[in-house]
Design a protein around this motif. Structure first.
Motif, PDB file in Angstrom:
ATOM      1  N   THR A  11     -14.400 -17.678  -0.105  1.00 51.04           N
ATOM      2  CA  THR A  11     -14.368 -16.258  -0.427  1.00 51.04           C
ATOM      3  C   THR A  11     -15.293 -16.001  -1.610  1.00 51.04           C
ATOM      4  OG1 THR A  11     -12.066 -16.192   0.284  1.00 51.04           O
ATOM      5  CG2 THR A  11     -12.873 -14.326  -0.986  1.00 51.04           C
ATOM      6  N   SER A  12     -16.254 -15.110  -1.436  1.00 53.90           N
ATOM      7  CA  SER A  12     -17.211 -14.830  -2.511  1.00 53.90           C
ATOM      8  C   SER A  12     -16.564 -14.010  -3.605  1.00 53.90           C
ATOM      9  CB  SER A  12     -18.420 -14.079  -1.948  1.00 53.90           C
ATOM     10  OG  SER A  12     -18.032 -12.770  -1.559  1.00 53.90           O
ATOM     11  N   ASP A  13     -17.141 -14.084  -4.808  1.00 51.72           N
ATOM     12  CA  ASP A  13     -16.645 -13.264  -5.908  1.00 51.72           C
ATOM     13  C   ASP A  13     -16.748 -11.790  -5.560  1.00 51.72           C
ATOM     14  OD1 ASP A  13     -16.107 -15.530  -7.270  1.00 51.72           O
ATOM     15  OD2 ASP A  13     -17.757 -15.340  -8.728  1.00 51.72           O
ATOM     16  N   HIS A  14     -17.778 -11.453  -4.798  1.00 50.29           N
ATOM     17  CA  HIS A  14     -17.940 -10.045  -4.408  1.00 50.29           C
ATOM     18  C   HIS A  14     -16.762  -9.579  -3.562  1.00 50.29           C
ATOM     19  CE1 HIS A  14     -19.392  -6.722  -1.821  1.00 50.29           C
ATOM     20  NE2 HIS A  14     -20.037  -6.345  -2.944  1.00 50.29           N
ATOM     21  N   ASP A  15     -16.332 -10.445  -2.626  1.00 54.73           N
ATOM     22  CA  ASP A  15     -15.179 -10.099  -1.792  1.00 54.73           C
ATOM     23  C   ASP A  15     -13.908  -9.998  -2.625  1.00 54.73           C
ATOM     24  OD1 ASP A  15     -16.764 -10.056   0.454  1.00 54.73           O
ATOM     25  OD2 ASP A  15     -16.318 -12.136   1.002  1.00 54.73           O
ATOM     26  N   LEU A  16     -13.736 -10.939  -3.544  1.00 57.84           N
ATOM     27  CA  LEU A  16     -12.548 -10.907  -4.388  1.00 57.84           C
ATOM     28  C   LEU A  16     -12.533  -9.686  -5.292  1.00 57.84           C
ATOM     29  CD1 LEU A  16     -12.128 -14.655  -5.420  1.00 57.84           C
ATOM     30  CD2 LEU A  16     -10.606 -13.309  -3.979  1.00 57.84           C
ATOM     31  N   THR A  17     -13.706  -9.306  -5.805  1.00 57.45           N
ATOM     32  CA  THR A  17     -13.772  -8.122  -6.663  1.00 57.45           C
ATOM     33  C   THR A  17     -13.399  -6.874  -5.868  1.00 57.45           C
ATOM     34  OG1 THR A  17     -15.501  -9.136  -8.019  1.00 57.45           O
ATOM     35  CG2 THR A  17     -15.276  -6.746  -8.139  1.00 57.45           C
ATOM     36  N   GLY A  18     -13.878  -6.798  -4.622  1.00 59.18           N
ATOM     37  CA  GLY A  18     -13.504  -5.661  -3.776  1.00 59.18           C
ATOM     38  C   GLY A  18     -12.021  -5.618  -3.496  1.00 59.18           C
ATOM     39  N   LEU A  19     -11.436  -6.806  -3.243  1.00 60.03           N
ATOM     40  CA  LEU A  19     -10.004  -6.880  -3.012  1.00 60.03           C
ATOM     41  C   LEU A  19      -9.224  -6.477  -4.254  1.00 60.03           C
ATOM     42  CD1 LEU A  19      -7.572  -7.726  -1.282  1.00 60.03           C
ATOM     43  CD2 LEU A  19      -7.928 -10.088  -2.067  1.00 60.03           C
ATOM     44  N   LEU A  20      -9.682  -6.928  -5.422  1.00 61.71           N
ATOM     45  CA  LEU A  20      -9.014  -6.579  -6.677  1.00 61.71           C
ATOM     46  C   LEU A  20      -9.052  -5.073  -6.909  1.00 61.71           C
ATOM     47  CD1 LEU A  20      -7.611  -7.418  -9.280  1.00 61.71           C
ATOM     48  CD2 LEU A  20      -9.863  -7.809 -10.299  1.00 61.71           C
ATOM     49  N   ASP A  21     -10.199  -4.446  -6.666  1.00 60.58           N
ATOM     50  CA  ASP A  21     -10.303  -2.992  -6.837  1.00 60.58           C
ATOM     51  C   ASP A  21      -9.329  -2.268  -5.899  1.00 60.58           C
ATOM     52  OD1 ASP A  21     -12.231  -3.313  -8.749  1.00 60.58           O
ATOM     53  OD2 ASP A  21     -13.929  -2.967  -7.387  1.00 60.58           O
ATOM     54  N   GLU A  22      -9.233  -2.754  -4.681  1.00 67.32           N
ATOM     55  CA  GLU A  22      -8.327  -2.119  -3.717  1.00 67.32           C
ATOM     56  C   GLU A  22      -6.870  -2.255  -4.154  1.00 67.32           C
ATOM     57  OE1 GLU A  22      -7.264  -2.234   1.087  1.00 67.32           O
ATOM     58  OE2 GLU A  22      -8.920  -3.451   0.286  1.00 67.32           O
ATOM     59  N   LEU A  23      -6.510  -3.429  -4.651  1.00 70.09           N
ATOM     60  CA  LEU A  23      -5.131  -3.629  -5.099  1.00 70.09           C
ATOM     61  C   LEU A  23      -4.821  -2.791  -6.334  1.00 70.09           C
ATOM     62  CD1 LEU A  23      -4.796  -7.500  -4.623  1.00 70.09           C
ATOM     63  CD2 LEU A  23      -3.583  -5.727  -3.335  1.00 70.09           C
ATOM     64  N   ARG A  24      -5.783  -2.672  -7.245  1.00 70.62           N
ATOM     65  CA  ARG A  24      -5.566  -1.844  -8.428  1.00 70.62           C
ATOM     66  C   ARG A  24      -5.401  -0.378  -8.050  1.00 70.62           C
ATOM     67  NH1 ARG A  24     -10.100  -4.743 -12.366  1.00 70.62           N
ATOM     68  NH2 ARG A  24      -8.676  -6.308 -13.307  1.00 70.62           N
ATOM     69  N   ARG A  25      -6.211   0.106  -7.117  1.00 71.18           N
ATOM     70  CA  ARG A  25      -6.063   1.505  -6.669  1.00 71.18           C
ATOM     71  C   ARG A  25      -4.699   1.713  -6.014  1.00 71.18           C
ATOM     72  NH1 ARG A  25     -11.494   0.749  -5.044  1.00 71.18           N
ATOM     73  NH2 ARG A  25     -10.812   0.371  -2.890  1.00 71.18           N
ATOM     74  N   LEU A  26      -4.289   0.719  -5.228  1.00 69.28           N
ATOM     75  CA  LEU A  26      -2.984   0.807  -4.576  1.00 69.28           C
ATOM     76  C   LEU A  26      -1.875   0.845  -5.618  1.00 69.28           C
ATOM     77  CD1 LEU A  26      -1.223   0.718  -2.025  1.00 69.28           C
ATOM     78  CD2 LEU A  26      -1.375  -1.784  -2.095  1.00 69.28           C
ATOM     79  N   HIS A  27      -1.946  -0.016  -6.618  1.00 70.02           N
ATOM     80  CA  HIS A  27      -0.917  -0.061  -7.654  1.00 70.02           C
ATOM     81  C   HIS A  27      -0.845   1.262  -8.406  1.00 70.02           C
ATOM     82  CE1 HIS A  27       1.078  -1.291 -11.454  1.00 70.02           C
ATOM     83  NE2 HIS A  27       1.753  -2.090 -10.637  1.00 70.02           N
ATOM     84  N   THR A  28      -1.989   1.856  -8.728  1.00 64.82           N
ATOM     85  CA  THR A  28      -2.004   3.147  -9.433  1.00 64.82           C
ATOM     86  C   THR A  28      -1.362   4.235  -8.582  1.00 64.82           C
ATOM     87  OG1 THR A  28      -4.011   2.537 -10.644  1.00 64.82           O
ATOM     88  CG2 THR A  28      -3.496   4.885 -10.473  1.00 64.82           C
ATOM     89  N   ALA A  29      -1.669   4.261  -7.278  1.00 66.48           N
ATOM     90  CA  ALA A  29      -1.095   5.273  -6.383  1.00 66.48           C
ATOM     91  C   ALA A  29       0.420   5.115  -6.283  1.00 66.48           C
ATOM     92  CB  ALA A  29      -1.735   5.164  -5.004  1.00 66.48           C
ATOM     93  N   LEU A  30       0.884   3.866  -6.233  1.00 62.42           N
ATOM     94  CA  LEU A  30       2.328   3.634  -6.145  1.00 62.42           C
ATOM     95  C   LEU A  30       3.029   4.027  -7.441  1.00 62.42           C
ATOM     96  CD1 LEU A  30       2.478   0.200  -4.268  1.00 62.42           C
ATOM     97  CD2 LEU A  30       2.352   2.507  -3.335  1.00 62.42           C
TER      98      LEU A  30
END
Length: 617
Positions: A11-30
């Motif tokens: 898994t590239s750092d780019h993929d992990l960074t995208g996943l991290l951004d998605e999880l952070r957005r999800l956490h903020t919405a929740l």
């Protein structure tokens, strides 16, 4: 730095960074959903405030399809959120921290230490302490004989019953009182706590009475697979003037002339022409002062007035069969038949035809709550007797509904006092009728909890809580029975309304729910109810037809064993009454103990939930 794992290397750092951004957005919405200011106006019980916030976060989580995200998380060996119901925000925050570590970053949020799960506390408040050997409680619907048979109640507790349920649609307060006294006494004797719940009848739609059939009784012998008689039908003959009940099970009890009866002797044969004009012979096999037993080896149709003849010494003596009680009325329906539902309680009648088979008058049948006629529309479906018979409304009048039967496989029988469901109609029925209010007042003095039937809206729950407050019944636990499609759609609002109580739970009443939501959708509906209630930390009762064959017939089917095992995912499993209920309780106890070592709650794939807003009513 720690060595890169195989999954990390792929898994590239780019993929992990995208996943991290998605999880952070999800956490903020929740977080934003959980902090909804409208929650502060709900007058929640303090024990449920954090639970309500978790429910709102879970609803926000399930407002989108997370399949793709779940697969990406699983590929990394991370939690896929399939078990996040109970702690939604901590679960997502933990994932954020783990992805941050994979990227070599310091976690942005500290881990939260785990304490006792609030669902376990709430279950203990509602149902009492769990058994020493299993976490899931067993609730048993008490049969009528529990009012007069203390030993039965004691044996149920000894077998593993944790909660006793009294169905207020049956029996009367005097019987309920004796049942509860027996439960309290047995609880002390067995040294096992047992809560008493009373099930309110609710606005149950049922078929009205049906005109009784002919006073004819069919008796038949038991045959083997090749049609040979294994056991003849046993008939009890007794005096018309001084009748005595049969001392044991009888295919029929017949009243005859007293002098003629006294003359019968073992071995004599009684001849008759039955109601079909078929010649039959009964053999006298036992004689007593109260009557005699006779056996018949062929199927016979017995009716009042039929002549019985015995020939003795070349002389014939005769008697006649006394009156039989008329057979319960029944309508025989097949697909494409017309059925008229009426607003009055005039006994229903079968269809009538002329000599050529042409329909003269369709079958008619009353409806116990005809006010629903104003709420239904043509083209909407209607189901009878737990989905055994179905039809479509063709015409609506002020005091009649014209229904075309569309589902009656092979022809079906419909009796009085059977359930009616309008799954696609919005019925304006009060959840608390006079019968419910009377039962509620009784429960406030004698019971530990009540079960509210046919809950559809938060207004129904608020009406119940207002009545409990009027009765000063703060001690009563409250269980909402989810058995309509409207109740399921409004479940988030029902949960928030119920959280005003400390002892609060939900029953998955799968009988009516299957009819209302469709049998093919029942598995998905009960799955969603389990998830939503776990997110709200609300204990669940798994109910309807659990081990029914075992309780009624003494042996279970393979399918119902699997179904009962699924009950380990709830906090309580309910059994209905039956002659083998003690065996059913013992079997369920063993099954739940065994299964809790294999299963608790299981990972879910989080499709989008289609539910009403918790703020909608």
């Amino acid at each position: 730095m720690p060595p890169r794992s195989a999954s990390r290397a792929r898994t590239s750092d780019h993929d992990l960074t995208g996943l991290l951004d998605e999880l952070r957005r999800l956490h903020t919405a929740l977080e934003q959903a959980a902090a909804d200011p409208r929650l502060d106006r709900q007058a929640l019980n303090p024990a449920y405030r954090a639970s309500a916030r978790n429910l709102l976060a879970y609803l926000a989580l399930r407002d989108q399809d997370l399949h793709a995200l779940q697969l990406r998380l699983s590929a990394l060996g991370l939690s896929s959120l399939g078990r996040s119901e109970a702690e939604v925000l901590p679960a997502v925050a933990t994932l954020v921290g783990m992805v941050e570590r994979l990227l070599g970053q310091a976690p942005s949020a500290p881990s939260v230490p785990r304490t006792e799960h609030p669902l376990a506390r709430h279950a203990r408040t509602l149902f009492g302490a769990a058994s020493r050997t299993r976490e899931v409680r067993i609730m048993v619907t008490l049969p009528r004989e529990a009012a007069d048979n203390y030993s039965l109640v004691r044996d149920l507790l000894a077998a593993g019953m944790d909660c006793a349920r009294i169905n207020c649609a049956h029996d009367e307060p005097a019987s309920w009182t004796r049942m509860i006294e027996h439960v309290r006494r047995a609880s002390t004797e067995v040294d096992q706590p047992c809560k008493v719940f009373m099930d309110l009848p609710g606005p149950k739609l049922r078929t009205g009475p049906i005109a009784p059939g002919l006073a004819v009784q069919k008796v038949k012998p038991e045959r083997d697979i090749q049609g040979r008689v294994r056991h003849p039908a046993r008939l009890w003959l007794t005096s018309r003037r001084h009748p005595h009940p049969a001392p044991s099970a009888a295919a029929a009890s017949i009243q005859v002339g007293e002098r003629w009866l006294r003359g019968l002797q073992v071995g004599e044969r009684i001849r008759l022409l039955d109601a079909r004009q078929a010649q039959r012979r009964l053999e006298v096999v036992e004689v007593s002062p109260k009557g005699c037993w006779a056996e018949v080896h062929k199927t016979s149709y017995l009716a009042s007035g039929l002549r019985l003849t015995v020939e003795r010494g070349g002389r014939k003596t005769h008697s006649h069969i006394g009156d039989f009680a008329p057979q319960p009325g029944v309508l025989r329906l097949k697909e494409d038949d017309l059925l008229i539902l009426t607003a009055d309680q005039t006994p229903g009648r079968p269809a009538s035809h002329d000599s050529t088979g042409r329909l003269l008058t369709p079958a008619t049948l009353g409806c116990t709550l005809p006010q629903v006629f104003a709420d239904v529309r043509g083209g909407e479906p209607v189901w009878f007797d737990d989905g055994k018979i179905g039809g479509v409304i063709e015409r609506v009048d002020l005091d009649t509904l014209q229904v075309r039967i569309t589902h009656a496989p092979g022809g079906a029988k419909l009796k009085g006092d059977k359930g009616i469901n309008f799954p696609q109609s919005t019925l304006r029925l009060s959840a608390l009728g006079d019968q419910d209010l009377a039962a509620l007042a009784f429960a406030a003095e004698h019971a530990d909890g009540i079960e509210m039937s046919f809950v559809n809206s938060a207004d129904d729950v608020r009406a119940l809580l207002a009545e409990l407050e009027r009765l000063q019944a703060d001690h009563l636990g409250v269980v909402l029975k989810i058995e309509t499609r409207r109740g399921f759609d409004n479940l988030p609002a029902l949960l928030l309304a119920g959280m005003r109580r400390g002892g609060f739970g939900v029953m998955i009443a799968r009988g009516d729910l299957a009819v209302e939501g469709g049998f093919e959708r029942l598995a998905a509906l009960q799955e969603d109810i389990l998830c939503l209630c776990e997110a709200a930390h609300v204990p669940v009762i798994w109910a309807t037809q659990v081990l029914e064959n075992l309780a009624k017939k003494g042996s279970p089917s393979r399918a119902e064993i699997t179904d009962a095992a699924t009950g380990v995912r709830a906090e309580c499993v309910m059994l209905n009454k039956g002659p083998h209920i003690l065996k059913a309780v013992a079997t369920l106890d063993e099954l739940l103990v065994r299964m809790q070592g294999y299963n608790s709650k299981k990972r879910q794939m989080l499709r989008k939930l289609e539910l009403a807003s918790p703020w909608a009513d």
